[in-house]
Design an enzyme around this catalytic site. Structure first.
Site, PDB file in Angstrom:
ATOM      1  N   ASP A   1       1.112   4.135   2.417  1.00  0.00           N
ATOM      2  CA  ASP A   1       0.609   4.023   3.606  1.00  0.00           C
ATOM      3  C   ASP A   1      -0.549   5.167   3.934  1.00  0.00           C
ATOM      4  O   ASP A   1      -0.937   4.910   2.916  1.00  0.00           O
ATOM      5  CB  ASP A   1       2.271   5.056   4.121  1.00  0.00           C
ATOM      6  CG  ASP A   1       2.039   5.259   5.216  1.00  0.00           C
ATOM      7  OD1 ASP A   1       1.425   3.885   6.287  1.00  0.00           O
ATOM      8  OD2 ASP A   1       2.765   5.596   5.840  1.00  0.00           O
TER       9      ASP A   1
ATOM     10  N   ASP B   1       0.669  -1.013   0.061  1.00  0.00           N
ATOM     11  CA  ASP B   1       0.100   0.395  -0.146  1.00  0.00           C
ATOM     12  C   ASP B   1       0.977   1.178   0.359  1.00  0.00           C
ATOM     13  O   ASP B   1       1.844   1.637   0.424  1.00  0.00           O
ATOM     14  CB  ASP B   1      -0.790   0.279   1.665  1.00  0.00           C
ATOM     15  CG  ASP B   1      -0.103  -0.370   2.696  1.00  0.00           C
ATOM     16  OD1 ASP B   1       0.215  -1.421   3.363  1.00  0.00           O
ATOM     17  OD2 ASP B   1       0.715   0.989   3.247  1.00  0.00           O
TER      18      ASP B   1
END
Ligand SMILES: [Zn+2]
Length: 289
Positions: A210, A208
Site C-alpha cells: 500500500d 505491494d
C-alpha cells in the site's frame, strides 16, 4: 455442472490447461455477470471460471455486478468458490509476493454495491461471523505451504471502495485498526456466496505495501503489475493442487447457511421472488412432502 468455481482477479483472466473448455453465457435475475463463464476440466474436476473484471479488465470494483457473478456460479452448480485476488499489505510481515488467506473482512465501501439476494419482499439474515469457509481456506493454505510458497493463514481484509488506492493517512488509519491486507472486491462476494450456501475462500496475493511503508517506493502501477504476474503463476499452482485435494462432499456449515436465516413467512414471499431465487431458497420454501 461444475462443483468448483474460480473467480480470477487482476491478472488472472484465464486458466490454461482446461480440458473440453467451453464458454457459457448465464442469465440471472440480477442482470449480467462480468463475462461468460468458462467451464472445463482441471485435474479431472469440472470447474467454472469467471474473470471478475471481465476479459480485458473492463469493469471497475464499484461497477461489478457481484450478485449476478455469484448467482451465475450457483446456477452452474458450484458449491465452492476460490477467489483469487490481488491485495496490498498493511503489515510488515506480509510481503509482496506472499500469499494471505484472510479470515475476516471490514467494509469500507460506500455501501452502494448490492450485496444481498434478499430484498423486495423477502428478508434473510445469514450468520456471517466467520465470513469464509475454514475448510476451503485450510486446503488453500496447506497446498501453498507444501508448494514452498510463503503463505499466511488468517488476517483481516479491508474492503475499500477504490478505484484510486488509499491516501497515506487512510493507510495508516487501517494499520492502527489492526487490518492486515487491503482490496476492493472480496467482502461482497463472500456475503453473497454465504447467502447462496456456497463455500468461499480468498486466495490473496500481495502485490505491494500500500503506501504506508516509508522505506519502500510508493505504490507504482509498474511494480504492482510485475508482482501480479509472478503471483498469478503461483496462484495457478495452488489452484491445481487444491482442486486435486478437495473432496467431493462438503462437511462444513456453509451448505446449510439459510436453514434458519429466512425470516419472512413463506406464504408472504412474492411469487416472483420465489421464482427468481428458487435455486437458492427452493429447498426451504417448497419442502419435499
Ligand atoms: Zn464451507
Amino acid at each position: 455442472m461444475a462443483k468448483i468455481g474460480i473467480i480470477g482477479g487482476s491478472g488472472l483472466y484465464q486458466i490454461e490447461g482446461l480440458k473440453n473448455a467451453k464458454e457459457v453465457e448465464i442469465k440471472t435475475p440480477f442482470g449480467e455477470p462480468s463475462d461468460k463463464y468458462v467451464i472445463g476440466s482441471l485435474e479431472n474436476t469440472e470447474i467454472a471460471f469467471l474473470p471478475r473484471h471481465g476479459k480485458g479488465h473492463r469493469i471497475s470494483p464499484s461497477e461489478l455486478n457481484f450478485r449476478a457473478n455469484i448467482f451465475g456460479m450457483k446456477k452452474l452448480g458450484v458449491e465452492r468458490i476460490i477467489s483469487v485476488t490481488a491485495c496490498g499489505s498493511l503489515k510488515q510481515e506480509f510481503k509482496p509476493l506472499d500469499f494471505v488467506i484472510p479470515d475476516q473482512f471490514v467494509d469500507r465501501t460506500h455501501k452502494a454495491r448490492p450485496d444481498t439476494f434478499f430484498e423486495k419482499g423477502i428478508v434473510a439474515h445469514v450468520v456471517f461471523a466467520d465470513p469464509v469457509c475454514s475448510d476451503l481456506s485450510k486446503t488453500l493454505y496447506n497446498c501453498a505451504k507444501e508448494l514452498g510458497i510463503t503463505v499466511h493463514y488468517g488476517g483481516t481484509y479491508l474492503n475499500m471502495e477504490g478505484p484510486a488506492f488509499s491516501t497515506r493517512a487512510e493507510s495508516e488509519l487501517y494499520r492502527k485498526w489492526g487490518m492486515d491486507i487491503i482490496g476492493m472486491t472480496n467482502l461482497q462476494e463472500a456475503k453473497l456466496a454465504r447467502e447462496a450456501e456456497i463455500c468461499y475462500a480468498t486466495l490473496a496475493a500481495v502485490t505491494d505495501f500500500d503506501c504506508w511503508h516509508q522505506t519502500e517506493e510508493e505504490v507504482s502501477i509498474d511494480m504492482i503489475i510485475q508482482n501480479l504476474q509472478k503471483n498469478i503463476e503461483n496462484a495457478k499452482k495452488i489452484l491445481k493442487s487444491a482442486i486435486k485435494r478437495l473432496g467431493k462432499d462438503r462437511t462444513c456449515d456453509c451448505k446449510d447457511a439459510l436453514k434458519y436465516a429466512i425470516i419472512t413467512s413463506k406464504e408472504l414471499i412474492p411469487a416472483q421472488i420465489k421464482k427468481d431465487l428458487s435455486i437458492i431458497i427452493g429447498k426451504y420454501i417448497n419442502p419435499v412432502r
